[in-house]
Design a protein around this motif. Sequence first.
Motif, PDB file in Angstrom:
ATOM      1  N   THR A  28       6.049  -6.697  11.656  1.00 49.09           N
ATOM      2  CA  THR A  28       6.135  -7.564  10.476  1.00 49.09           C
ATOM      3  C   THR A  28       6.825  -8.880  10.798  1.00 49.09           C
ATOM      4  O   THR A  28       7.584  -8.996  11.761  1.00 49.09           O
ATOM      5  CB  THR A  28       6.904  -6.868   9.342  1.00 49.09           C
ATOM      6  OG1 THR A  28       8.241  -6.571   9.778  1.00 49.09           O
ATOM      7  CG2 THR A  28       6.210  -5.576   8.922  1.00 49.09           C
ATOM      8  N   LYS A  37       4.613 -10.255   6.097  1.00 49.00           N
ATOM      9  CA  LYS A  37       3.238 -10.018   6.516  1.00 49.00           C
ATOM     10  C   LYS A  37       3.205  -9.033   7.688  1.00 49.00           C
ATOM     11  O   LYS A  37       4.220  -8.782   8.335  1.00 49.00           O
ATOM     12  CB  LYS A  37       2.580 -11.341   6.930  1.00 49.00           C
ATOM     13  CG  LYS A  37       2.479 -12.359   5.801  1.00 49.00           C
ATOM     14  CD  LYS A  37       1.506 -11.935   4.721  1.00 49.00           C
ATOM     15  CE  LYS A  37       1.432 -12.925   3.574  1.00 49.00           C
ATOM     16  NZ  LYS A  37       0.840 -14.199   3.971  1.00 49.00           N
ATOM     17  N   TYR A  38       2.013  -8.502   7.950  1.00 47.92           N
ATOM     18  CA  TYR A  38       1.840  -7.484   8.980  1.00 47.92           C
ATOM     19  C   TYR A  38       0.953  -8.030  10.095  1.00 47.92           C
ATOM     20  O   TYR A  38      -0.149  -8.522   9.832  1.00 47.92           O
ATOM     21  CB  TYR A  38       1.221  -6.228   8.380  1.00 47.92           C
ATOM     22  CG  TYR A  38       2.057  -5.637   7.260  1.00 47.92           C
ATOM     23  CD1 TYR A  38       3.021  -4.665   7.529  1.00 47.92           C
ATOM     24  CD2 TYR A  38       1.903  -6.067   5.948  1.00 47.92           C
ATOM     25  CE1 TYR A  38       3.802  -4.133   6.511  1.00 47.92           C
ATOM     26  CE2 TYR A  38       2.678  -5.543   4.925  1.00 47.92           C
ATOM     27  CZ  TYR A  38       3.625  -4.571   5.210  1.00 47.92           C
ATOM     28  OH  TYR A  38       4.395  -4.052   4.200  1.00 47.92           O
ATOM     29  N   ASN A  85       6.098   2.357  -7.823  1.00 46.28           N
ATOM     30  CA  ASN A  85       5.314   1.123  -7.994  1.00 46.28           C
ATOM     31  C   ASN A  85       5.718   0.371  -9.268  1.00 46.28           C
ATOM     32  O   ASN A  85       4.888   0.046 -10.112  1.00 46.28           O
ATOM     33  CB  ASN A  85       3.816   1.447  -8.012  1.00 46.28           C
ATOM     34  CG  ASN A  85       3.354   2.112  -6.725  1.00 46.28           C
ATOM     35  OD1 ASN A  85       3.974   1.947  -5.681  1.00 46.28           O
ATOM     36  ND2 ASN A  85       2.279   2.870  -6.795  1.00 46.28           N
ATOM     37  N   ILE A  88       7.006  -5.875  -7.734  1.00 46.08           N
ATOM     38  CA  ILE A  88       6.404  -6.530  -6.573  1.00 46.08           C
ATOM     39  C   ILE A  88       7.393  -6.521  -5.416  1.00 46.08           C
ATOM     40  O   ILE A  88       8.511  -7.016  -5.520  1.00 46.08           O
ATOM     41  CB  ILE A  88       5.985  -7.970  -6.901  1.00 46.08           C
ATOM     42  CG1 ILE A  88       5.023  -7.976  -8.087  1.00 46.08           C
ATOM     43  CG2 ILE A  88       5.347  -8.641  -5.697  1.00 46.08           C
ATOM     44  CD1 ILE A  88       3.745  -7.175  -7.839  1.00 46.08           C
ATOM     45  N   ASP A  91       6.502  -7.818   0.382  1.00 46.17           N
ATOM     46  CA  ASP A  91       5.205  -8.118   0.996  1.00 46.17           C
ATOM     47  C   ASP A  91       4.140  -8.505  -0.018  1.00 46.17           C
ATOM     48  O   ASP A  91       2.967  -8.655   0.323  1.00 46.17           O
ATOM     49  CB  ASP A  91       4.721  -6.942   1.850  1.00 46.17           C
ATOM     50  CG  ASP A  91       4.394  -5.700   1.017  1.00 46.17           C
ATOM     51  OD1 ASP A  91       4.709  -5.689  -0.191  1.00 46.17           O
ATOM     52  OD2 ASP A  91       3.831  -4.747   1.578  1.00 46.17           O
ATOM     53  N   GLY A  92       4.546  -8.668  -1.294  1.00 44.70           N
ATOM     54  CA  GLY A  92       3.616  -9.113  -2.334  1.00 44.70           C
ATOM     55  C   GLY A  92       2.827  -8.008  -2.998  1.00 44.70           C
ATOM     56  O   GLY A  92       2.019  -8.280  -3.891  1.00 44.70           O
ATOM     57  N   THR A  93       3.021  -6.761  -2.585  1.00 47.34           N
ATOM     58  CA  THR A  93       2.305  -5.640  -3.193  1.00 47.34           C
ATOM     59  C   THR A  93       3.148  -4.973  -4.275  1.00 47.34           C
ATOM     60  O   THR A  93       4.386  -5.065  -4.260  1.00 47.34           O
ATOM     61  CB  THR A  93       1.937  -4.589  -2.133  1.00 47.34           C
ATOM     62  OG1 THR A  93       3.142  -4.055  -1.556  1.00 47.34           O
ATOM     63  CG2 THR A  93       1.074  -5.212  -1.039  1.00 47.34           C
ATOM     64  N   ASN A  94       2.499  -4.269  -5.187  1.00 48.17           N
ATOM     65  CA  ASN A  94       3.208  -3.576  -6.265  1.00 48.17           C
ATOM     66  C   ASN A  94       3.648  -2.195  -5.773  1.00 48.17           C
ATOM     67  O   ASN A  94       3.172  -1.158  -6.250  1.00 48.17           O
ATOM     68  CB  ASN A  94       2.310  -3.448  -7.499  1.00 48.17           C
ATOM     69  CG  ASN A  94       3.050  -2.863  -8.684  1.00 48.17           C
ATOM     70  OD1 ASN A  94       4.231  -3.129  -8.896  1.00 48.17           O
ATOM     71  ND2 ASN A  94       2.363  -2.027  -9.460  1.00 48.17           N
ATOM     72  N   THR A  95       4.560  -2.188  -4.819  1.00 43.28           N
ATOM     73  CA  THR A  95       4.986  -0.936  -4.194  1.00 43.28           C
ATOM     74  C   THR A  95       6.499  -0.737  -4.221  1.00 43.28           C
ATOM     75  O   THR A  95       6.999   0.225  -3.630  1.00 43.28           O
ATOM     76  CB  THR A  95       4.504  -0.876  -2.731  1.00 43.28           C
ATOM     77  OG1 THR A  95       4.966  -2.043  -2.030  1.00 43.28           O
ATOM     78  CG2 THR A  95       2.990  -0.807  -2.650  1.00 43.28           C
ATOM     79  N   TRP A 213      13.092  -0.957  -1.690  1.00 42.20           N
ATOM     80  CA  TRP A 213      11.880  -0.957  -0.857  1.00 42.20           C
ATOM     81  C   TRP A 213      12.275  -1.073   0.609  1.00 42.20           C
ATOM     82  O   TRP A 213      13.324  -1.617   0.949  1.00 42.20           O
ATOM     83  CB  TRP A 213      10.997  -2.142  -1.260  1.00 42.20           C
ATOM     84  CG  TRP A 213       9.642  -2.205  -0.617  1.00 42.20           C
ATOM     85  CD1 TRP A 213       8.515  -1.556  -1.027  1.00 42.20           C
ATOM     86  CD2 TRP A 213       9.254  -2.981   0.519  1.00 42.20           C
ATOM     87  NE1 TRP A 213       7.452  -1.865  -0.223  1.00 42.20           N
ATOM     88  CE2 TRP A 213       7.871  -2.744   0.739  1.00 42.20           C
ATOM     89  CE3 TRP A 213       9.927  -3.844   1.370  1.00 42.20           C
ATOM     90  CZ2 TRP A 213       7.163  -3.339   1.780  1.00 42.20           C
ATOM     91  CZ3 TRP A 213       9.234  -4.430   2.415  1.00 42.20           C
ATOM     92  CH2 TRP A 213       7.866  -4.186   2.607  1.00 42.20           C
TER      93      TRP A 213
END
Length: 391
Positions: A28, A37-38, A85, A88, A91-95, A213
């Motif tokens: 990352t 980002k990955y 979830n 946000i 990494d911008g995801t809803n996780t 997270w």
Amino acid sequence: IRPTLDLNFAATKVLDDRITFKRNGVATYTDQDGLLKYASNNEPRFDHDPITGESLGLLIEESKTNLISAKIDNWNVNSTIKTINAGIAPDGTNTANKCIRGPIATYQNISFSVTNVPTGVPLIMSWYLKAAETDSIFFQTNDGNWINATFDISNGGTNGGSSIDDHGMYAVGNGWYRCWVRFDSASNTLGLTFHPITSSPISGNSVDGTLIWGVQLEEGTYPTSYIPTDGTTVTRGQDTAKIIGSNFTDFYNQSEGTLVAHYYSTVDDNYLAQLENSSTPGDDRIGLVNYAGYQGFVETGNSSQASIDNGTPTVDDVNKVAFAFKANDFAVSLNSATPTTDTSGTMPTVDRMMIGSRHGGAYDVLKSTLRHLSYYPKRLPNAQLQGLTQQ
């Protein structure tokens, strides 16, 4: 005199075609938009400041393993509420998951047990936190010493508890902080817990909570880039960059030269670049080093020719260093200091350049970002060395 190799990683954010790069596994980095980002297998990473978006250059790290084998989705709960979830993530995801303190006046947490933990070595625990309604969270691990600390995720402050060797936190944008603790000894099994803190330190209201997270546990004395896990421990391979063959001989002068680097230091003692003989990399080499003891090192035929100290690189900041080398004529300038010289020594025969490591990548990995690396085919004058390292 112009450099025959001029690698401005921060400006170009691409690898020169002459560089051979390798890394096993996903890794990352922070993109210019501030999101995590990955990068896929063998893909170089060009890191950025998560707050300002400033380009930091090529990220070179050693191999590390995230010993946490489960996302917080699968952690246990004790008299509290865990919402999956719920926000946000970096990494911008809803996780991102939410840890909510319930109304019961009892021990409340989310927890996870880590087995097969290395003993007798420093360990770093890190994670990302964001205030939802509660403004701080309490971390604790039971390794027999009850290591704990409180992190204020509204104002960025920390309060170290018992048995902690070091701890800290830094902002990564959008209200998120990356928090970490270091403990230099632990048992084979660790119990990890997070307690959200509300205005009432005993019980909550089943609504207010904290977003969590990206939990990571790794060997070492500082947190490295996040290694995602999902059901098993995951290892991020080492970043290895080098220039070999005609790509090397086309720019290199065996009789003299100068290396210049701009870089960010996270830890003392590692290599920015090494010119070395691929057959005898430990015996014939010219090293540009991030180290308090010396910044320029030359060895020929397993005999030290020059070891030049021009000061101490600044950890957690940008440094600029220049190392000039020629038979009986060596000099180093660090951060605009008057060069230190050595007027005795021979030059080794070398055939490759390692970037951010030495000995074919086996030792002294940079563990940080390299902004700019250049090579001049001449031993530059001392005044020019000092000018190239002006802060």
